[in-house]
Design a protein around this motif. Structure first.
Motif, PDB file in Angstrom:
ATOM      1  N   GLU A  26       0.858  -1.170   0.000  1.00 36.88           N
ATOM      2  CA  GLU A  26       0.000   0.000   0.000  1.00 36.88           C
ATOM      3  C   GLU A  26       0.903   1.231   0.000  1.00 36.88           C
ATOM      4  O   GLU A  26       1.782   1.350   0.851  1.00 36.88           O
ATOM      5  CB  GLU A  26      -0.889   0.029   1.242  1.00 36.88           C
ATOM      6  N   LEU A  27       0.701   2.100  -0.972  1.00 33.30           N
ATOM      7  CA  LEU A  27       1.392   3.374  -1.020  1.00 33.30           C
ATOM      8  C   LEU A  27       0.471   4.381  -0.356  1.00 33.30           C
ATOM      9  O   LEU A  27      -0.711   4.451  -0.674  1.00 33.30           O
ATOM     10  CB  LEU A  27       1.658   3.788  -2.468  1.00 33.30           C
ATOM     11  N   ARG A  28       1.014   5.138   0.591  1.00 35.63           N
ATOM     12  CA  ARG A  28       0.195   6.099   1.318  1.00 35.63           C
ATOM     13  C   ARG A  28       0.986   7.377   1.566  1.00 35.63           C
ATOM     14  O   ARG A  28       2.165   7.326   1.886  1.00 35.63           O
ATOM     15  CB  ARG A  28      -0.241   5.499   2.647  1.00 35.63           C
ATOM     16  N   PHE A  29       0.313   8.504   1.391  1.00 29.89           N
ATOM     17  CA  PHE A  29       0.855   9.807   1.755  1.00 29.89           C
ATOM     18  C   PHE A  29       0.244  10.129   3.118  1.00 29.89           C
ATOM     19  O   PHE A  29      -0.921  10.519   3.194  1.00 29.89           O
ATOM     20  CB  PHE A  29       0.499  10.871   0.712  1.00 29.89           C
ATOM     21  N   PRO A  30       0.987   9.933   4.200  1.00 33.34           N
ATOM     22  CA  PRO A  30       0.406  10.018   5.541  1.00 33.34           C
ATOM     23  C   PRO A  30      -0.200  11.373   5.906  1.00 33.34           C
ATOM     24  O   PRO A  30      -1.116  11.425   6.720  1.00 33.34           O
ATOM     25  CB  PRO A  30       1.566   9.664   6.474  1.00 33.34           C
ATOM     26  N   ASP A  31       0.265  12.448   5.308  1.00 34.20           N
ATOM     27  CA  ASP A  31      -0.275  13.771   5.620  1.00 34.20           C
ATOM     28  C   ASP A  31      -1.491  14.137   4.779  1.00 34.20           C
ATOM     29  O   ASP A  31      -2.086  15.193   4.988  1.00 34.20           O
ATOM     30  CB  ASP A  31       0.806  14.843   5.410  1.00 34.20           C
ATOM     31  N   LEU A  32      -1.866  13.284   3.824  1.00 30.77           N
ATOM     32  CA  LEU A  32      -2.941  13.595   2.884  1.00 30.77           C
ATOM     33  C   LEU A  32      -4.028  12.525   2.957  1.00 30.77           C
ATOM     34  O   LEU A  32      -3.879  11.440   2.395  1.00 30.77           O
ATOM     35  CB  LEU A  32      -2.381  13.697   1.465  1.00 30.77           C
ATOM     36  N   VAL A  33      -5.100  12.819   3.630  1.00 31.96           N
ATOM     37  CA  VAL A  33      -6.183  11.863   3.819  1.00 31.96           C
ATOM     38  C   VAL A  33      -6.723  11.392   2.474  1.00 31.96           C
ATOM     39  O   VAL A  33      -7.091  12.200   1.627  1.00 31.96           O
ATOM     40  CB  VAL A  33      -7.323  12.488   4.656  1.00 31.96           C
ATOM     41  N   GLY A  34      -6.718  10.092   2.273  1.00 34.80           N
ATOM     42  CA  GLY A  34      -7.249   9.508   1.049  1.00 34.80           C
ATOM     43  C   GLY A  34      -6.245   9.347  -0.081  1.00 34.80           C
ATOM     44  O   GLY A  34      -6.568   8.763  -1.107  1.00 34.80           O
ATOM     45  N   ALA A  35      -5.037   9.840   0.083  1.00 31.89           N
ATOM     46  CA  ALA A  35      -4.012   9.701  -0.966  1.00 31.89           C
ATOM     47  C   ALA A  35      -3.308   8.370  -0.759  1.00 31.89           C
ATOM     48  O   ALA A  35      -2.312   8.275  -0.053  1.00 31.89           O
ATOM     49  CB  ALA A  35      -3.021  10.858  -0.911  1.00 31.89           C
ATOM     50  N   ALA A  49       4.173   6.699  -7.409  1.00 26.76           N
ATOM     51  CA  ALA A  49       3.861   7.635  -6.327  1.00 26.76           C
ATOM     52  C   ALA A  49       3.461   9.008  -6.860  1.00 26.76           C
ATOM     53  O   ALA A  49       2.487   9.611  -6.392  1.00 26.76           O
ATOM     54  CB  ALA A  49       5.037   7.748  -5.368  1.00 26.76           C
ATOM     55  N   ILE A  50       4.171   9.519  -7.852  1.00 25.64           N
ATOM     56  CA  ILE A  50       3.854  10.842  -8.396  1.00 25.64           C
ATOM     57  C   ILE A  50       2.463  10.859  -9.021  1.00 25.64           C
ATOM     58  O   ILE A  50       1.702  11.815  -8.845  1.00 25.64           O
ATOM     59  CB  ILE A  50       4.930  11.335  -9.406  1.00 25.64           C
ATOM     60  N   ALA A  51       2.080   9.791  -9.701  1.00 25.26           N
ATOM     61  CA  ALA A  51       0.750   9.731 -10.325  1.00 25.26           C
ATOM     62  C   ALA A  51      -0.347   9.722  -9.267  1.00 25.26           C
ATOM     63  O   ALA A  51      -1.375  10.396  -9.429  1.00 25.26           O
ATOM     64  CB  ALA A  51       0.638   8.499 -11.223  1.00 25.26           C
ATOM     65  N   VAL A  52      -0.131   8.972  -8.192  1.00 24.47           N
ATOM     66  CA  VAL A  52      -1.120   8.931  -7.104  1.00 24.47           C
ATOM     67  C   VAL A  52      -1.274  10.321  -6.494  1.00 24.47           C
ATOM     68  O   VAL A  52      -2.393  10.804  -6.274  1.00 24.47           O
ATOM     69  CB  VAL A  52      -0.708   7.891  -6.029  1.00 24.47           C
ATOM     70  N   LEU A  53      -0.154  10.988  -6.230  1.00 27.67           N
ATOM     71  CA  LEU A  53      -0.200  12.323  -5.645  1.00 27.67           C
ATOM     72  C   LEU A  53      -0.878  13.323  -6.582  1.00 27.67           C
ATOM     73  O   LEU A  53      -1.747  14.090  -6.161  1.00 27.67           O
ATOM     74  CB  LEU A  53       1.210  12.799  -5.289  1.00 27.67           C
ATOM     75  N   GLU A  59      -8.058  15.972  -7.869  1.00 23.85           N
ATOM     76  CA  GLU A  59      -9.391  15.755  -7.305  1.00 23.85           C
ATOM     77  C   GLU A  59      -9.740  16.844  -6.287  1.00 23.85           C
ATOM     78  O   GLU A  59     -10.853  17.361  -6.277  1.00 23.85           O
ATOM     79  CB  GLU A  59      -9.470  14.384  -6.644  1.00 23.85           C
ATOM     80  N   ARG A  60      -8.783  17.206  -5.437  1.00 23.96           N
ATOM     81  CA  ARG A  60      -9.017  18.268  -4.447  1.00 23.96           C
ATOM     82  C   ARG A  60      -9.333  19.587  -5.159  1.00 23.96           C
ATOM     83  O   ARG A  60     -10.247  20.307  -4.755  1.00 23.96           O
ATOM     84  CB  ARG A  60      -7.801  18.448  -3.543  1.00 23.96           C
ATOM     85  N   GLN A 104     -13.598  24.747   2.241  1.00 24.98           N
ATOM     86  CA  GLN A 104     -14.485  23.732   2.814  1.00 24.98           C
ATOM     87  C   GLN A 104     -13.889  22.972   3.972  1.00 24.98           C
ATOM     88  O   GLN A 104     -14.592  22.394   4.761  1.00 24.98           O
ATOM     89  CB  GLN A 104     -14.892  22.727   1.716  1.00 24.98           C
ATOM     90  N   ASP A 105     -12.583  22.921   4.052  1.00 25.39           N
ATOM     91  CA  ASP A 105     -11.942  22.149   5.099  1.00 25.39           C
ATOM     92  C   ASP A 105     -10.538  22.670   5.335  1.00 25.39           C
ATOM     93  O   ASP A 105     -10.017  23.438   4.561  1.00 25.39           O
ATOM     94  CB  ASP A 105     -11.884  20.661   4.748  1.00 25.39           C
ATOM     95  N   MET A 106      -9.937  22.220   6.393  1.00 30.71           N
ATOM     96  CA  MET A 106      -8.569  22.613   6.689  1.00 30.71           C
ATOM     97  C   MET A 106      -7.643  21.413   6.611  1.00 30.71           C
ATOM     98  O   MET A 106      -6.480  21.502   6.914  1.00 30.71           O
ATOM     99  CB  MET A 106      -8.494  23.244   8.089  1.00 30.71           C
ATOM    100  N   ALA A 107      -8.147  20.247   6.232  1.00 31.89           N
ATOM    101  CA  ALA A 107      -7.304  19.038   6.143  1.00 31.89           C
ATOM    102  C   ALA A 107      -6.935  18.759   4.724  1.00 31.89           C
ATOM    103  O   ALA A 107      -7.487  19.230   3.801  1.00 31.89           O
ATOM    104  CB  ALA A 107      -8.040  17.848   6.728  1.00 31.89           C
TER     105      ALA A 107
END
Length: 107
Positions: A26-35, A49-53, A59-60, A104-107
């Motif tokens: 699982e590739l995860r960006f820990p500071d980015l919820v849902g990435a 990783a770059i494509a996922v980011l 999307e954001r 809409q959010d701060m996260a």
């Protein structure tokens, strides 16, 4: 001082690769919820990783949501470095949301 002046010339978003029981990772960006995404191998995950980011950032932006700026990255930590033009786009996007009151959010 604005957000762009506070950024390094290149934003670095850290990521982790977590082994799954099936041999996949699982590739995860820990500071980015849902990435996150699942890949068949560590090498494939690192290579994508770059494509996922970029997909997550896109999307954001389309949903008019803030794109969080990255925190500090340790030298040995895996990360994706974004070019200055994309850094400027992210900072401008966030500023536009704040100025228009559409944040809409701060996260």
């Amino acid at each position: 001082m604005n957000d762009l002046q506070n950024c390094e010339s290149v934003m670095k978003y850290p990521f982790i690769l977590r082994p799954l029981g099936s041999g996949a990772v699982e590739l995860r960006f820990p500071d980015l919820v849902g990435a996150r995404a699942v890949f068949p191998s560590e090498r494939t995950g690192s290579n994508h990783a770059i494509a996922v980011l970029l997909d997550w950032i896109r999307e954001r932006q389309l949903n008019r949501r803030r794109v969080p700026l990255p925190g500090a990255v340790a030298p040995e930590q895996m990360h994706v470095a974004l070019p200055q033009d994309l850094v400027e786009t992210i900072v401008q996007h966030n500023a536009m949301l704040e100025q228009s009151g559409e944040l809409q959010d701060m996260a």
